[in-house]
Structures are given as structure tokens and as C-alpha cells.
Design a protein around this motif. Sequence first.
Motif, PDB file in Angstrom:
ATOM      1  N   SER A 186     -15.723  32.703  30.628  1.00  0.00           N
ATOM      2  CA  SER A 186     -15.011  32.853  29.702  1.00  0.00           C
ATOM      3  C   SER A 186     -13.238  33.815  29.716  1.00  0.00           C
ATOM      4  O   SER A 186     -12.466  33.604  29.544  1.00  0.00           O
ATOM      5  CB  SER A 186     -15.107  32.536  28.458  1.00  0.00           C
ATOM      6  OG  SER A 186     -16.157  33.633  28.265  1.00  0.00           O
ATOM      7  N   HIS A 324     -34.454  23.769  23.384  1.00  0.00           N
ATOM      8  CA  HIS A 324     -33.499  25.202  23.360  1.00  0.00           C
ATOM      9  C   HIS A 324     -33.427  26.179  24.626  1.00  0.00           C
ATOM     10  O   HIS A 324     -34.398  26.071  25.456  1.00  0.00           O
ATOM     11  CB  HIS A 324     -34.308  26.249  21.761  1.00  0.00           C
ATOM     12  CG  HIS A 324     -32.664  27.288  21.423  1.00  0.00           C
ATOM     13  ND1 HIS A 324     -33.267  28.294  20.956  1.00  0.00           N
ATOM     14  CD2 HIS A 324     -31.880  26.950  22.000  1.00  0.00           C
ATOM     15  CE1 HIS A 324     -32.628  29.011  21.228  1.00  0.00           C
ATOM     16  NE2 HIS A 324     -31.058  28.353  21.720  1.00  0.00           N
ATOM     17  N   ALA A 325     -32.197  25.959  24.637  1.00  0.00           N
ATOM     18  CA  ALA A 325     -31.905  26.253  26.656  1.00  0.00           C
ATOM     19  C   ALA A 325     -30.780  27.641  26.713  1.00  0.00           C
ATOM     20  O   ALA A 325     -30.265  27.643  26.134  1.00  0.00           O
ATOM     21  CB  ALA A 325     -31.778  25.265  27.163  1.00  0.00           C
ATOM     22  N   THR A 329     -22.533  30.661  33.287  1.00  0.00           N
ATOM     23  CA  THR A 329     -22.217  30.654  34.285  1.00  0.00           C
ATOM     24  C   THR A 329     -22.516  31.281  35.925  1.00  0.00           C
ATOM     25  O   THR A 329     -22.803  30.853  36.363  1.00  0.00           O
ATOM     26  CB  THR A 329     -20.413  30.754  33.702  1.00  0.00           C
ATOM     27  OG1 THR A 329     -20.355  30.434  32.633  1.00  0.00           O
ATOM     28  CG2 THR A 329     -19.477  30.153  34.991  1.00  0.00           C
ATOM     29  N   GLN A 359     -35.618  30.892  23.730  1.00  0.00           N
ATOM     30  CA  GLN A 359     -34.853  30.575  24.190  1.00  0.00           C
ATOM     31  C   GLN A 359     -35.676  29.781  25.284  1.00  0.00           C
ATOM     32  O   GLN A 359     -34.757  28.443  26.211  1.00  0.00           O
ATOM     33  CB  GLN A 359     -33.882  31.088  24.623  1.00  0.00           C
ATOM     34  CG  GLN A 359     -32.489  31.101  23.804  1.00  0.00           C
ATOM     35  CD  GLN A 359     -33.064  32.229  23.244  1.00  0.00           C
ATOM     36  OE1 GLN A 359     -33.466  33.044  22.835  1.00  0.00           O
ATOM     37  NE2 GLN A 359     -31.768  32.101  21.677  1.00  0.00           N
ATOM     38  N   ASP A 419     -26.664  40.356  27.899  1.00  0.00           N
ATOM     39  CA  ASP A 419     -28.008  40.008  26.493  1.00  0.00           C
ATOM     40  C   ASP A 419     -28.611  41.316  26.207  1.00  0.00           C
ATOM     41  O   ASP A 419     -29.515  41.399  27.266  1.00  0.00           O
ATOM     42  CB  ASP A 419     -28.253  38.615  26.702  1.00  0.00           C
ATOM     43  CG  ASP A 419     -26.615  37.584  27.022  1.00  0.00           C
ATOM     44  OD1 ASP A 419     -26.565  37.779  26.499  1.00  0.00           O
ATOM     45  OD2 ASP A 419     -27.450  35.973  27.227  1.00  0.00           O
ATOM     46  N   ARG A 434     -25.053  38.999  21.904  1.00  0.00           N
ATOM     47  CA  ARG A 434     -24.888  39.607  23.233  1.00  0.00           C
ATOM     48  C   ARG A 434     -25.325  40.960  22.648  1.00  0.00           C
ATOM     49  O   ARG A 434     -24.052  41.575  21.562  1.00  0.00           O
ATOM     50  CB  ARG A 434     -23.381  39.046  23.033  1.00  0.00           C
ATOM     51  CG  ARG A 434     -23.460  37.250  23.867  1.00  0.00           C
ATOM     52  CD  ARG A 434     -21.703  36.921  23.851  1.00  0.00           C
ATOM     53  NE  ARG A 434     -22.244  35.761  24.855  1.00  0.00           N
ATOM     54  CZ  ARG A 434     -21.330  35.177  25.385  1.00  0.00           C
ATOM     55  NH1 ARG A 434     -20.037  35.443  25.533  1.00  0.00           N
ATOM     56  NH2 ARG A 434     -21.592  34.084  26.323  1.00  0.00           N
ATOM     57  N   LYS A 525     -17.955  27.096  21.579  1.00  0.00           N
ATOM     58  CA  LYS A 525     -18.523  28.795  20.537  1.00  0.00           C
ATOM     59  C   LYS A 525     -17.872  29.299  20.132  1.00  0.00           C
ATOM     60  O   LYS A 525     -16.389  29.277  20.346  1.00  0.00           O
ATOM     61  CB  LYS A 525     -19.224  29.635  21.910  1.00  0.00           C
ATOM     62  CG  LYS A 525     -20.076  29.161  23.158  1.00  0.00           C
ATOM     63  CD  LYS A 525     -20.198  29.698  24.083  1.00  0.00           C
ATOM     64  CE  LYS A 525     -21.113  29.461  24.966  1.00  0.00           C
ATOM     65  NZ  LYS A 525     -22.388  30.799  26.289  1.00  0.00           N
TER      66      LYS A 525
HETATM   67  P1  ADP Z   1     -19.076  32.047  27.932  1.00  0.00           P
HETATM   68  O1  ADP Z   1     -19.759  32.351  26.784  1.00  0.00           O
HETATM   69  O2  ADP Z   1     -18.452  33.512  28.409  1.00  0.00           O
HETATM   70  O3  ADP Z   1     -17.715  31.220  27.747  1.00  0.00           O
HETATM   71  P2  ADP Z   1     -21.004  31.143  29.216  1.00  0.00           P
HETATM   72  O4  ADP Z   1     -21.380  30.202  29.158  1.00  0.00           O
HETATM   73  O5  ADP Z   1     -21.421  31.627  30.372  1.00  0.00           O
HETATM   74  O6  ADP Z   1     -19.321  31.972  29.026  1.00  0.00           O
HETATM   75  O7  ADP Z   1     -21.876  32.092  28.716  1.00  0.00           O
HETATM   76  C1  ADP Z   1     -23.075  32.691  28.423  1.00  0.00           C
HETATM   77  C2  ADP Z   1     -23.898  33.154  27.098  1.00  0.00           C
HETATM   78  O8  ADP Z   1     -23.707  32.860  26.127  1.00  0.00           O
HETATM   79  C3  ADP Z   1     -25.091  34.156  27.730  1.00  0.00           C
HETATM   80  O9  ADP Z   1     -25.223  35.023  28.206  1.00  0.00           O
HETATM   81  C4  ADP Z   1     -25.543  34.440  25.975  1.00  0.00           C
HETATM   82  O10 ADP Z   1     -24.894  34.962  25.439  1.00  0.00           O
HETATM   83  C5  ADP Z   1     -24.970  32.683  25.607  1.00  0.00           C
HETATM   84  N1  ADP Z   1     -25.976  32.151  25.463  1.00  0.00           N
HETATM   85  C6  ADP Z   1     -26.288  31.097  26.227  1.00  0.00           C
HETATM   86  N2  ADP Z   1     -27.157  29.710  25.721  1.00  0.00           N
HETATM   87  C7  ADP Z   1     -28.079  31.056  25.005  1.00  0.00           C
HETATM   88  C8  ADP Z   1     -28.799  30.748  23.567  1.00  0.00           C
HETATM   89  N3  ADP Z   1     -29.536  28.970  23.558  1.00  0.00           N
HETATM   90  N4  ADP Z   1     -28.697  31.614  22.586  1.00  0.00           N
HETATM   91  C9  ADP Z   1     -28.111  32.306  22.480  1.00  0.00           C
HETATM   92  N5  ADP Z   1     -27.106  32.557  23.456  1.00  0.00           N
HETATM   93  C10 ADP Z   1     -26.554  31.932  23.911  1.00  0.00           C
END
Ligand code: ADP
Length: 542
Positions: A186, A324-325, A329, A359, A419, A434, A525
Motif C-alpha cells: 500500500s 484468525h489469519a 503482500t 494470529q 510487525d 505494527r 484497514k
Molecule cells: P497494507 O496493510 O500496508 O495495505 P498488507 O495487506 O500487506 O499491506 O498488510 C500487512 C500487515 O497487516 C501486516 O504486516 C500486519 O501489520 C497487518 N496484519 C495482517 N493480518 C493481521 C492480523 N490478523 N492481525 C493484526 N495485524 C495484521
Amino acid sequence: MQGRMMFQPLLISSLIEHAARYHGDTAIISKNTDGTITKTDWTHVAENSKRFANALHALGLKQNDRVATIAWNNHRHLESWYAISGSGMICHTINPRLFPEQLIFIINDAKDRVILFDKTFLPLITGVKAHIPLVEHFICLGAFDQDVADALPDVKFYDTLLAEQSTEFEWPLLDETTASSLCYTSGTTGNPKGALYSHRSTILHTYAICLPDSLNLSAHDIMLPVVPMFHVNAWGTPYAAAMVGCTMVLPGPSLDGASLVQLIDEFKVTIALGVPTIWQGLLTAAKQSGTQLNSLKRTIVGGSACPPAMMKAFKDIYDCETIHAWGMTETSPLGTGNQLKAKHDQLSDAEKFKLRLSQGRPPFGVDLRITNQEKGTHQLARDGHTTGNLQIKGHWIINEYFGKNESALTTDGWFDTGDIAALNEDGFLFLSDRAKDLIKSGGEWISSVELENIAMGHPEISMAAVIAANHPKWDERPVVVAIKTTESQITEQDLLDYYIDKIAKWQIPDTVIFVEAIPLSGTGKMLKKDLREKFGDVLLGS
Ligand code: ADP
């Protein structure tokens, strides 16, 4: 050495061939951009993907060329994916909610030769067209449309192109390390960067997400990927659905709660996937309509932390299990998924619930560790509470970003995720935050996610973001930005009091700001960066 097994490259084309041959009559249901529903099946998706592969060749495209898509989840988009990657080109999915400058940057950086788009995004295309000179063909995903033709003179129409082509197409026998698709991060900081997946990484990731301890997919399932195909390839679900031969219900542009409830009930969806903000809308709509969502067995929540109240609502009201997963990217995206183990059967319901909020743990194919610093190599204990920088390695994890001739890894070959998390001895991941969202208060760290989860547990709060606000004494202190439920009379003090028995006193937020809306990113988000810009100085006084 004599005696060995066949070698076949792991190719995306084999997924669609398999689905067509062994699950040909399994339905694919698609909500079109105009709101109508198309019912097709894997046989016809495969046929159209071959027609479109022929069309791409007729346009002079070659292996490795980038073909971009700006589209909702629908059957044409699905067909085009298999056509593009199956014939050796790279499917570049673009998030339509990006700012025009980011769109221009991404299209030029990828050197896209073609853009496929849904009619909804016509204004977006006409707006950036002058700045993307390398794009040779614009293809509208639909039948001929006069408005589109008027606005974009040389546009081609997907249905017309298909009508001119045969369903005979020989998928090329590619090297399995050939690139197949491209997604950009993003870019919340700096320009977006591309993650380039290969046929091999995609197939291995697909096996992993289908496993019982991941999404537990089978030919019995009716899957609703609410997560968009432009958000890390809808988490790989279009590939997984072909691998197991399940039905897909593609929701098109209607991602509001009421539309999703209707799709789930009408098409008897068994598994749905999306980010928490989507489920917030769905739960509200389900409550209003009084549906029991009877068919829904599993929801996969990822992309942001799943609030405990959401998991509880799915379980208690709808008897639906939440998985929960976690992923990103750069990790294709699945890094972990939450399924308990046999030894957890002995746990009390409360203990199980606590573990399910984690997670989850990595499937075979990826490995996790936590270290003492970003890009560091010193591993910390897997004791369930020591937190550090989360790093990952495996078959579907990034090595270097698209077009960047440098490793994205630590000196010993791991990818640092940005993270902060803890791991327990079984590899269950407990993500604190994060790194950039952690609140650093007087030398101590506070997890914004934990404070958000508490706020969202209050029955009169529908959404909450917790940000770090600058503080003259403590550097940073937590501030809650929250949306009340309709007709709620909750006050700032009520919400602050709600934290009292749930968290250490020094972690209780300093103030609450009630708002009408919280800005969301293109993937749904909460945009905490924007909130920090707006409210980051509220504690500094005037
Ligand atoms: P962006 O959010 O920057 O658009 P991504 O989709 O690649 O790009 O986001 C990845 C980030 O989203 C992870 O590094 C983490 O911080 C957050 N994330 C993903 N899944 C979870 C989860 N189940 N719980 C908490 N944070 C999550």
C-alpha cells in the motif's frame, strides 16, 4: 540414479485445467458491476480463459508482459487471471482506491502494456490516461457500452474479444519459477513496492491455504471472498477454489453488510473471507435483518487484528467459527492461520477463546522467528510473551521487490515484516502491533491493537482506532478515536472507565475523541497515519 518420479513444473494453468476436468459443473456465481448475477461454472470459466489467452496473443502480447486489472471480484476478472498467468504473462492487480498519483506510479513502474477495467473505474482510467504512455490497450470487462466507447476512443470490450476467439488454446509449458502475478504494497511510507509471485510460489501457497489447519477447504465449500482480488490476490482464494473445486460467490462491487448477508443466505455460503471492517458491517446488517446466517460455518479474518467481540459474536450468535489469519503482500499472503491442536482439547472454553485470538501458527512451507531488532539476527525466546521483530522465510515469501536489484532480506536470509510479536512454543503468533503504530509512553510500549480491541468490546462502540498522540512528559500517550453505535449516549468518561479492570492503569488512554467516520485504506484497514496527522497533537494543549 535409476528410478525416480515424474517432474512436472508447478503451473497456474494446471489449476484451471483440473477445475474444468474434475469440477466442471461446480457453480461460479458472480455479481456483475451493474448488479445482475451471472451463474457460470468451472468449465465455462476455463473456456473463457482460453478464449482470452488467444485474444491476448492476437494483441501481440508476449510472455512476461504485464497485464493490469482494475476490477471487482467477478467472473470475467477470474477468467482473465487464468488467461494472463496461464499463458506466461504477469497479472498485475491494481487497487482502485489508490490516489491517482499512486496509480500512475504503479502502472508506469510495472510497465503495464494492457489494463483491464470494470466500467465503474472508467473515470479513474480517463483521469490518469495521459500519464501512462506505455499502456497500449484498454479493455473494458463487459459487453460493448456506448458510454465507455465515447469516453475512451480506442477501448476494446472483453465480451467482443472473447466472441472472436476459439476455446482451443495450448497452455505453454513454462519454467515453474516464471513470474505469474504482481501486487504492490500500500505504500503508507514512501512509494508502493511490488511483490512478484511465481507459478511455483503460488501453487505451493495454494496447497498450504487449503489444508485443514489453514482454511480447511474442500469441494463441499461455497466460498465468498469478500477480500478483493486486488488485495494480495484475494488472499489466494481464486487459486485455492480451483484446486479443491469449490463454488465461488464473487460479490462484485457490493461489499456493504446488507448485500453480503443476502449473498450468504441466497447462495448458502459456507466460508467467507475479509478484513475486520467488512465483518463489522456484516454483523450489523445481520442483526438488523434477523438472519441466522445458517449456512456460514467459517469466517476468515485477517489484514488487521480480529477484535475479540467480533469473534464472540460470530460464535455465540451465528455458531460460526472464526479463523484468525496473518499475512502481508510480501508473504503471498498466508503466514499463519489459527486452528487449535489436539492437546488444546483439554483447555477450558475461556482458554481456548484466548488462544483463538492469536494470529495462529505457520503451515508447512514457512518459518517464523522473532529477533531483538529490525533486520536483526539474534533470536528471542518462543515463550508466548517475549516480543520482538517478526521475521519470516519460506517458499512464498519475497526475496527482492519488483525492479529492485537488491535483497529485501536480513543478512541470514529472513524477511523482516515490520510487525512486533511474540511466538509460543507451538509457533502461535501473538501480534502486538505494527512497529510504527506502537505507542511509546515514557520508555514503555503500549499496543494500540490491544486498546482498540477493548474499546470495540464495548457494546456502544462500533469502531475504534487507538493512536499515539504526542505528550510533553511521556513522549507519546494513547488516544482513542471512536465511532458510537447509533443512538448511543456513551461519554468519554464511560469509555475510559470501561478500561479500568481490563488493563494496567498506566496503559489507559488519556482521552477519547468521538467521530462520525474513521478513514479506511484501499483494503479496508483503519488509516491510523491520517488520524495521527489530525489528532496527534491533541494532548499538547494550545
Ligand atoms: P497494507 O496493510 O500496508 O495495505 P498488507 O495487506 O500487506 O499491506 O498488510 C500487512 C500487515 O497487516 C501486516 O504486516 C500486519 O501489520 C497487518 N496484519 C495482517 N493480518 C493481521 C492480523 N490478523 N492481525 C493484526 N495485524 C495484521
